[in-house]
Design an enzyme around this catalytic site. Structure first.
Site, mmCIF file in Angstrom:
data_model
loop_
_atom_site.group_PDB
_atom_site.id
_atom_site.type_symbol
_atom_site.label_atom_id
_atom_site.label_comp_id
_atom_site.label_asym_id
_atom_site.label_seq_id
_atom_site.Cartn_x
_atom_site.Cartn_y
_atom_site.Cartn_z
ATOM 1 N N ARG A 39 44.861 43.886 31.973
ATOM 2 C CA ARG A 39 45.681 42.781 31.493
ATOM 3 C C ARG A 39 44.769 41.717 30.905
ATOM 4 O O ARG A 39 43.745 41.376 31.497
ATOM 5 C CB ARG A 39 46.505 42.188 32.639
ATOM 6 C CG ARG A 39 47.498 41.103 32.217
ATOM 7 C CD ARG A 39 48.170 40.494 33.443
ATOM 8 N NE ARG A 39 48.843 41.503 34.236
ATOM 9 C CZ ARG A 39 50.078 41.955 33.991
ATOM 10 N NH1 ARG A 39 50.760 41.456 32.970
ATOM 11 N NH2 ARG A 39 50.622 42.877 34.759
ATOM 12 N N LYS A 60 48.059 48.690 23.509
ATOM 13 C CA LYS A 60 48.079 47.274 23.874
ATOM 14 C C LYS A 60 49.415 46.690 23.456
ATOM 15 O O LYS A 60 49.798 46.755 22.281
ATOM 16 C CB LYS A 60 46.931 46.526 23.199
ATOM 17 C CG LYS A 60 46.832 45.064 23.657
ATOM 18 C CD LYS A 60 45.541 44.414 23.181
ATOM 19 C CE LYS A 60 45.386 43.004 23.727
ATOM 20 N NZ LYS A 60 44.110 42.378 23.306
ATOM 21 N N ASP A 155 33.473 35.827 19.543
ATOM 22 C CA ASP A 155 33.495 35.942 21.007
ATOM 23 C C ASP A 155 32.662 37.143 21.455
ATOM 24 O O ASP A 155 33.109 37.969 22.248
ATOM 25 C CB ASP A 155 34.944 36.078 21.494
ATOM 26 C CG ASP A 155 35.116 35.640 22.950
ATOM 27 O OD1 ASP A 155 34.284 34.851 23.440
ATOM 28 O OD2 ASP A 155 36.081 36.095 23.596
#
Length: 466
Positions: A39, A60, A155
């Protein structure tokens, strides 16, 4: 007892529903969901198979709870768009994009088996330079493809890098959820929304933190942070205070990796150039960065022969600091932790141990063992005696803070050692302290069976929980 009074186990559907997950057998396009995998912030990943071919996949699905949010839906769509724009072996492949019957967006992608780079570093403490390069090159190759397609990842961190099991080993760059897409009309610069800070603060470049114009060099900065963690075992800046973390990235120069672990100065230069505060001083591309890293490590491109370093038996004394009853690092606690680390490093060095790893809460000293079995016994006995004396000295230290507990452990195994003077420890099972050091607090010295093998019982300290 009536039929209504009888108890029965919950079905898979009921258990999944109670957790807010989709039940096995749910249809997503051409795929049947098989079970929950993970999750994230706005989506749930399920294992799945193609309904006709049986091909395994990961699906997803945007969480129903956030599907009403325009911002979240846009981010989810951006992740799909970014992945579809890039076709590269080190970026996850997209099989299908669509909406489920209840209008929840989803995409199906290749299913990966293995572990994240974050998990690998946690298990091994730190990576040898050549192992770091082997993992770093495919990451940079994936980013190079993304940059060529007009995408900045923004990221790049260890938990977003997946190391697939099997041979040959494949590395995949994950999570393009906050990637910034450059449209043709935007020229050569990507712009963030002023005042926003998309990304992970512990890895972010100054211009990304400030919400100003960004380009591919924010990923170069994050790669410098990542490389530091791979080589040292910890991030260059560490604090639980978010404001302090931001200040460090904006103002404070990072400590050279070689001051924390034995590394060539050439590697310092690569990491520090990646993490320059001014982006024009960084490497201009990931390709330039990889060339510099290969040169620093001494790969064939630089004219130096490569190959695995020799494997040798060794004994290690490992010290780990744990704090009790406080999540805040106040002045007194920090001072005592520093005192423990200084004492450990000084005494290990004086006793002839190689400081193979030092971080903010641990020290790993290694002593290579001779080939002769009797001499190995003597060296292991001496290491246990040294560890016992070190533990006693730490117990008697001035101004000891009651919140500080120190585990002192001894273990014998193999290391990879580069034949320099002094030898450089570059890898091996002994370096994976997380696999042999105790998970609990212990009193006295913890000596593993491999450290005490063949020694008299009274010379093997008892292993006691604190």
């Amino acid at each position: 007892m009536t039929k209504e009074d009888e108890t029965r186990p919950f079905s898979d559907v009921e258990r999944a529903s109670a957790r807010g997950e989709l039940a096995p057998g749910t249809v997503a396009g051409d795929y049947l969901l098989e079970g929950f995998i993970a999750r994230g912030g706005c989506g749930v990943v399920y294992g799945a198979r193609h309904a006709r071919s049986g091909r395994p996949a990961a699906v997803k699905v945007l969480s129903e709870a956030v599907a009403h949010s325009r911002r979240v839906v846009e981010r989810f769509a951006r992740e799909i768009e970014a992945l579809q724009l890039i076709s590269h072996p080190n970026i996850v492949e997209i099989y299908e994009v669509g909406e489920m019957d209840n209008h929840q967006p989803f995409y199906a992608m290749e299913r990966l088996e293995g572990q994240t780079l974050d998990a690998l570093i946690r298990a091994e403490t730190r990576l040898a330079p050549r192992e770091a390069l082997d993992l770093f090159e495919p990451i940079c190759a994936a980013l190079g493809a993304a940059h060529a397609a007009g995408i900045i990842h923004r990221d790049v961190k260890a938990s977003n890098i997946f190391i697939c099991s099997g041979k040959p080993r494949t590395v995949k760059l994950l999570d393009f959820g906050i990637a910034k897409l450059m449209g043709p009309e935007e020229g050569q610069t990507w712009l963030t929304t002023a005042g926003r800070m998309p990304g992970t603060p512990s890895i972010m470049a100054p211009e990304q933190i400030l919400g100003g114009p960004i380009d591919a060099r924010v990923d170069v900065y994050a790669l410098g942070v990542l490389l530091h963690r791979m080589l040292v075992g910890r991030l260059p800046f560490h604090t639980h205070d978010m404001d302090e973390m931001v200040r460090k990235h904006l103002e404070e120069p990072p400590m050279p990796p070689s001051l924390r672990v034995p590394l060539p100065l050439e590697l310092d230069a690569v990491v520090l150039r990646c993490m320059e505060k001014r982006r024009e001083r960084r490497f201009s591309s990931v390709e330039e960065l990889v060339r510099a890293l290969r040169e620093a490590i001494g790969e064939p491109a630089s004219g130096v022969q490569s190959g695995p370093d020799p494997t040798m038996p060794a004994v290690a004394v490992y010290l780990e600091i744990r704090t009790r009853g406080s999540d805040d690092l106040d002045e007194g606690l920090a001072a005592d932790i520093g005192q423990v680390l200084d004492m450990a490093e000084s005494q290990l060095s004086s006793a002839g141990f190689i400081l193979a790893s030092t971080t903010g809460n641990e020290v790993l000293g290694v002593r290579l063992l001779p080939a002769d079995a009797a001499e190995q016994h003597s060296e292991r006995r001496a290491a246990i005696e040294f560890a016992t004396a070190l533990h006693e000295a730490l117990d008697r230290r001035d101004g000891a803070d009651a919140r500080v507990h120190v585990n002192v452990c001894v273990h014998a195994d193999e290391v990879q050692a580069r034949p320099t003077s002094p030898p450089e420890i570059t890898g091996g099972a002994l370096m994976c302290a997380g696999l042999w050091a105790p998970a609990d607090d212990v009193r006295g010295v913890f000596a593993t069976p491999s450290a005490t093998a063949g020694l008299d019982g009274d010379e093997a300290p008892a292993r006691r929980r604190a």
